[in-house]
Design a protein around this motif. Structure first.
Motif, PDB file in Angstrom:
ATOM      1  N   MET A   1       0.834  -1.198   0.000  1.00  0.00           N
ATOM      2  CA  MET A   1       0.000   0.000   0.000  1.00  0.00           C
ATOM      3  C   MET A   1       0.870   1.249   0.000  1.00  0.00           C
ATOM      4  O   MET A   1       0.562   2.230  -0.695  1.00  0.00           O
ATOM      5  N   ILE A   2       1.960   1.226   0.760  1.00  0.00           N
ATOM      6  CA  ILE A   2       2.865   2.378   0.804  1.00  0.00           C
ATOM      7  C   ILE A   2       3.487   2.611  -0.571  1.00  0.00           C
ATOM      8  O   ILE A   2       3.590   3.755  -1.034  1.00  0.00           O
ATOM      9  N   GLU A   3       3.882   1.537  -1.239  1.00  0.00           N
ATOM     10  CA  GLU A   3       4.491   1.669  -2.559  1.00  0.00           C
ATOM     11  C   GLU A   3       3.522   2.273  -3.565  1.00  0.00           C
ATOM     12  O   GLU A   3       3.929   3.056  -4.427  1.00  0.00           O
ATOM     13  N   LYS A   4       2.241   1.928  -3.452  1.00  0.00           N
ATOM     14  CA  LYS A   4       1.237   2.514  -4.339  1.00  0.00           C
ATOM     15  C   LYS A   4       0.947   3.965  -3.976  1.00  0.00           C
ATOM     16  O   LYS A   4       0.565   4.767  -4.831  1.00  0.00           O
ATOM     17  N   LEU A   5       1.116   4.284  -2.696  1.00  0.00           N
ATOM     18  CA  LEU A   5       0.795   5.627  -2.222  1.00  0.00           C
ATOM     19  C   LEU A   5       1.822   6.668  -2.659  1.00  0.00           C
ATOM     20  O   LEU A   5       1.456   7.806  -2.986  1.00  0.00           O
ATOM     21  N   VAL A   6       3.100   6.295  -2.683  1.00  0.00           N
ATOM     22  CA  VAL A   6       4.159   7.265  -2.953  1.00  0.00           C
ATOM     23  C   VAL A   6       3.956   8.032  -4.264  1.00  0.00           C
ATOM     24  O   VAL A   6       4.067   9.277  -4.276  1.00  0.00           O
ATOM     25  N   PRO A   7       3.643   7.378  -5.398  1.00  0.00           N
ATOM     26  CA  PRO A   7       3.425   8.159  -6.638  1.00  0.00           C
ATOM     27  C   PRO A   7       2.259   9.135  -6.525  1.00  0.00           C
ATOM     28  O   PRO A   7       2.305  10.236  -7.095  1.00  0.00           O
ATOM     29  N   ARG A   8       1.218   8.776  -5.795  1.00  0.00           N
ATOM     30  CA  ARG A   8       0.079   9.683  -5.608  1.00  0.00           C
ATOM     31  C   ARG A   8       0.500  10.896  -4.784  1.00  0.00           C
ATOM     32  O   ARG A   8       0.073  12.028  -5.065  1.00  0.00           O
ATOM     33  N   LEU A   9       1.333  10.665  -3.780  1.00  0.00           N
ATOM     34  CA  LEU A   9       1.832  11.771  -2.967  1.00  0.00           C
ATOM     35  C   LEU A   9       2.722  12.694  -3.790  1.00  0.00           C
ATOM     36  O   LEU A   9       2.676  13.922  -3.639  1.00  0.00           O
ATOM     37  N   GLU A  10       3.526  12.105  -4.673  1.00  0.00           N
ATOM     38  CA  GLU A  10       4.392  12.906  -5.551  1.00  0.00           C
ATOM     39  C   GLU A  10       3.556  13.804  -6.459  1.00  0.00           C
ATOM     40  O   GLU A  10       3.879  14.985  -6.650  1.00  0.00           O
ATOM     41  N   GLU A  11       2.470  13.256  -6.993  1.00  0.00           N
ATOM     42  CA  GLU A  11       1.583  14.045  -7.848  1.00  0.00           C
ATOM     43  C   GLU A  11       0.958  15.190  -7.066  1.00  0.00           C
ATOM     44  O   GLU A  11       0.863  16.324  -7.555  1.00  0.00           O
ATOM     45  N   SER A  12       0.529  14.892  -5.844  1.00  0.00           N
ATOM     46  CA  SER A  12      -0.057  15.932  -5.000  1.00  0.00           C
ATOM     47  C   SER A  12       0.967  17.016  -4.694  1.00  0.00           C
ATOM     48  O   SER A  12       0.635  18.216  -4.692  1.00  0.00           O
ATOM     49  N   LEU A  13       2.204  16.613  -4.422  1.00  0.00           N
ATOM     50  CA  LEU A  13       3.243  17.593  -4.104  1.00  0.00           C
ATOM     51  C   LEU A  13       3.466  18.550  -5.266  1.00  0.00           C
ATOM     52  O   LEU A  13       3.648  19.759  -5.063  1.00  0.00           O
ATOM     53  N   ALA A  14       3.428  18.031  -6.483  1.00  0.00           N
ATOM     54  CA  ALA A  14       3.580  18.889  -7.661  1.00  0.00           C
ATOM     55  C   ALA A  14       2.419  19.878  -7.762  1.00  0.00           C
ATOM     56  O   ALA A  14       2.608  21.062  -8.100  1.00  0.00           O
ATOM     57  N   GLN A  15       1.211  19.421  -7.444  1.00  0.00           N
ATOM     58  CA  GLN A  15       0.043  20.308  -7.462  1.00  0.00           C
ATOM     59  C   GLN A  15       0.151  21.371  -6.376  1.00  0.00           C
ATOM     60  O   GLN A  15      -0.224  22.527  -6.588  1.00  0.00           O
ATOM     61  N   GLN A  16       0.660  20.980  -5.218  1.00  0.00           N
ATOM     62  CA  GLN A  16       0.861  21.950  -4.143  1.00  0.00           C
ATOM     63  C   GLN A  16       1.852  23.029  -4.563  1.00  0.00           C
ATOM     64  O   GLN A  16       1.640  24.222  -4.304  1.00  0.00           O
ATOM     65  N   ALA A  17       2.946  22.612  -5.194  1.00  0.00           N
ATOM     66  CA  ALA A  17       3.963  23.563  -5.630  1.00  0.00           C
ATOM     67  C   ALA A  17       3.380  24.558  -6.630  1.00  0.00           C
ATOM     68  O   ALA A  17       3.657  25.762  -6.569  1.00  0.00           O
ATOM     69  N   ALA A  18       2.551  24.058  -7.546  1.00  0.00           N
ATOM     70  CA  ALA A  18       1.934  24.936  -8.545  1.00  0.00           C
ATOM     71  C   ALA A  18       0.987  25.930  -7.877  1.00  0.00           C
ATOM     72  O   ALA A  18       0.962  27.117  -8.232  1.00  0.00           O
ATOM     73  N   ALA A  19       0.204  25.453  -6.905  1.00  0.00           N
ATOM     74  CA  ALA A  19      -0.738  26.337  -6.209  1.00  0.00           C
ATOM     75  C   ALA A  19       0.003  27.415  -5.429  1.00  0.00           C
ATOM     76  O   ALA A  19      -0.389  28.593  -5.436  1.00  0.00           O
ATOM     77  N   LEU A  20       1.096  27.032  -4.759  1.00  0.00           N
ATOM     78  CA  LEU A  20       1.864  28.007  -3.985  1.00  0.00           C
ATOM     79  C   LEU A  20       2.561  29.005  -4.904  1.00  0.00           C
ATOM     80  O   LEU A  20       2.651  30.190  -4.579  1.00  0.00           O
ATOM     81  N   ALA A  21       3.058  28.534  -6.035  1.00  0.00           N
ATOM     82  CA  ALA A  21       3.714  29.438  -6.985  1.00  0.00           C
ATOM     83  C   ALA A  21       2.733  30.481  -7.504  1.00  0.00           C
ATOM     84  O   ALA A  21       3.109  31.624  -7.783  1.00  0.00           O
ATOM     85  N   ALA A  22       1.464  30.090  -7.620  1.00  0.00           N
ATOM     86  CA  ALA A  22       0.426  31.009  -8.091  1.00  0.00           C
ATOM     87  C   ALA A  22      -0.207  31.789  -6.945  1.00  0.00           C
ATOM     88  O   ALA A  22      -1.132  32.575  -7.173  1.00  0.00           O
ATOM     89  N   ALA A  23       0.294  31.571  -5.715  1.00  0.00           N
ATOM     90  CA  ALA A  23      -0.262  32.219  -4.518  1.00  0.00           C
ATOM     91  C   ALA A  23      -1.758  31.934  -4.391  1.00  0.00           C
ATOM     92  O   ALA A  23      -2.534  32.779  -3.934  1.00  0.00           O
TER      93      ALA A  23
END
Length: 224
Positions: free
Chosen positions: A106-128
Motif C-alpha cells: 500500500m505504501i508503494e502505491k501511495l508514494v506516486p500519488r503523494l508525488e503528484e499531489s506535491l507537484a500540485q501543491q507547488a503549482a498552487a503556492l507558486a500562483a499564490a
C-alpha cells in the motif's frame, strides 16, 4: 467513505446551499469568530427565505461552528487556540497510526500519488492560490490515513476536515510565505515512506504539524 465536505456538496437544496455558503465563509474567515449572524440579513444576502437559513444554522450549531441565541441570532464560534492544538494532536495520532499499520504494498502505491499531489501543491503556492493549496494539502494528508485501510480511522479523519481547513485558512498568507519550508516538509514525509521508515515518518510528521501551526496556536503537546 465520503468526507463531510463531499456529503455537503451533494445537497442541492436551499438549506444545503445556505449551509455550504455559511460554512465556507466561516472556514475561510469571511465570517469571523464573535460575529453575530441574523436570519433576516443572511436570507437577504443569500436570496432565499429564512427557513433554509434557519436549517443551515441549526446544522452549523450541531457542528459547533455557531451558537444560536433565540431572538438574537447565531454567534460564530470558530476555534480557540486550544481547539486547534487538540485537532493537530488528533491528526498526528490518526496519520501516524494509519501509516504504521499500512502494508508495504500500500505504501508503494501511495508514494506516486503523494508525488503528484506535491507537484500540485507547488503549482498552487507558486500562483499564490491559497484555496487550491489548502485543497491539495488536505488531500495529501488524507492519503496517509487511507493507507491504513481502516474505515473507522478514515471516518474520524474526515470529521476533522473542516477544522483542518479552518486552521489552514487562519494561517493565511503565512502559508504562502513559507512555501519552501512547507514543500520541503512534505517532501521529507514522502521520502520517509519511500524508505519504509515508519519511525522517521512519525517524527517528521510531528515536526511538520508543529511548524505549520506554531504561529497560530500555543505550543503543541503530542502523545509519543
Amino acid at each position: 467513505m465520503a468526507d463531510v465536505t463531499s456529503a455537503a456538496r451533494g445537497d442541492s437544496s436551499a438549506a444545503g446551499r445556505a449551509y455550504r455558503h455559511l460554512r465556507d465563509a466561516i472556514l475561510e474567515g469571511e465570517l469571523a469568530a464573535g460575529e453575530m449572524l441574523g436570519e433576516t440579513g443572511l436570507a437577504q444576502r443569500l436570496g432565499m427565505s429564512r427557513t433554509p437559513v434557519r436549517a443551515a444554522l441549526l446544522r452549523l450549531q450541531d457542528e459547533r461552528w455557531v451558537t444560536i441565541y433565540p431572538k438574537r441570532g447565531a454567534l460564530v464560534n470558530g476555534l480557540s487556540d486550544r481547539d486547534i492544538a487538540e485537532v493537530a494532536d488528533a491528526r498526528y495520532m490518526l496519520e501516524a497510526a494509519a501509516v504504521q499499520r499500512a502494508a508495504a504494498g500500500m505504501i508503494e502505491k501511495l508514494v506516486p500519488r503523494l508525488e503528484e499531489s506535491l507537484a500540485q501543491q507547488a503549482a498552487a503556492l507558486a500562483a499564490a492560490d491559497l484555496r487550491a493549496f489548502i485543497d491539495c494539502t488536505t488531500g495529501f494528508h488524507r492519503m496517509f490515513v487511507e493507507a491504513g485501510g481502516n474505515a473507522v480511522l478514515l471516518e474520524m479523519s474526515d470529521r476533522l476536515a473542516d477544522r483542518r481547513r479552518y486552521m489552514l485558512f487562519r494561517q493565511g498568507e503565512r502559508l504562502i510565505e513559507r512555501r519552501e519550508e512547507m514543500l520541503a516538509e512534505h517532501r521529507a514525509l514522502i521520502d520517509a515512506l519511500r524508505e519504509h521508515d515508519v519511525a522517521l515518518f512519525a517524527e517528521t510528521l510531528r515536526a511538520h504539524l508543529r511548524d505549520t501551526h506554531d504561529a497560530a496556536v500555543e505550543p503543541l503537546t503530542f502523545v509519543p
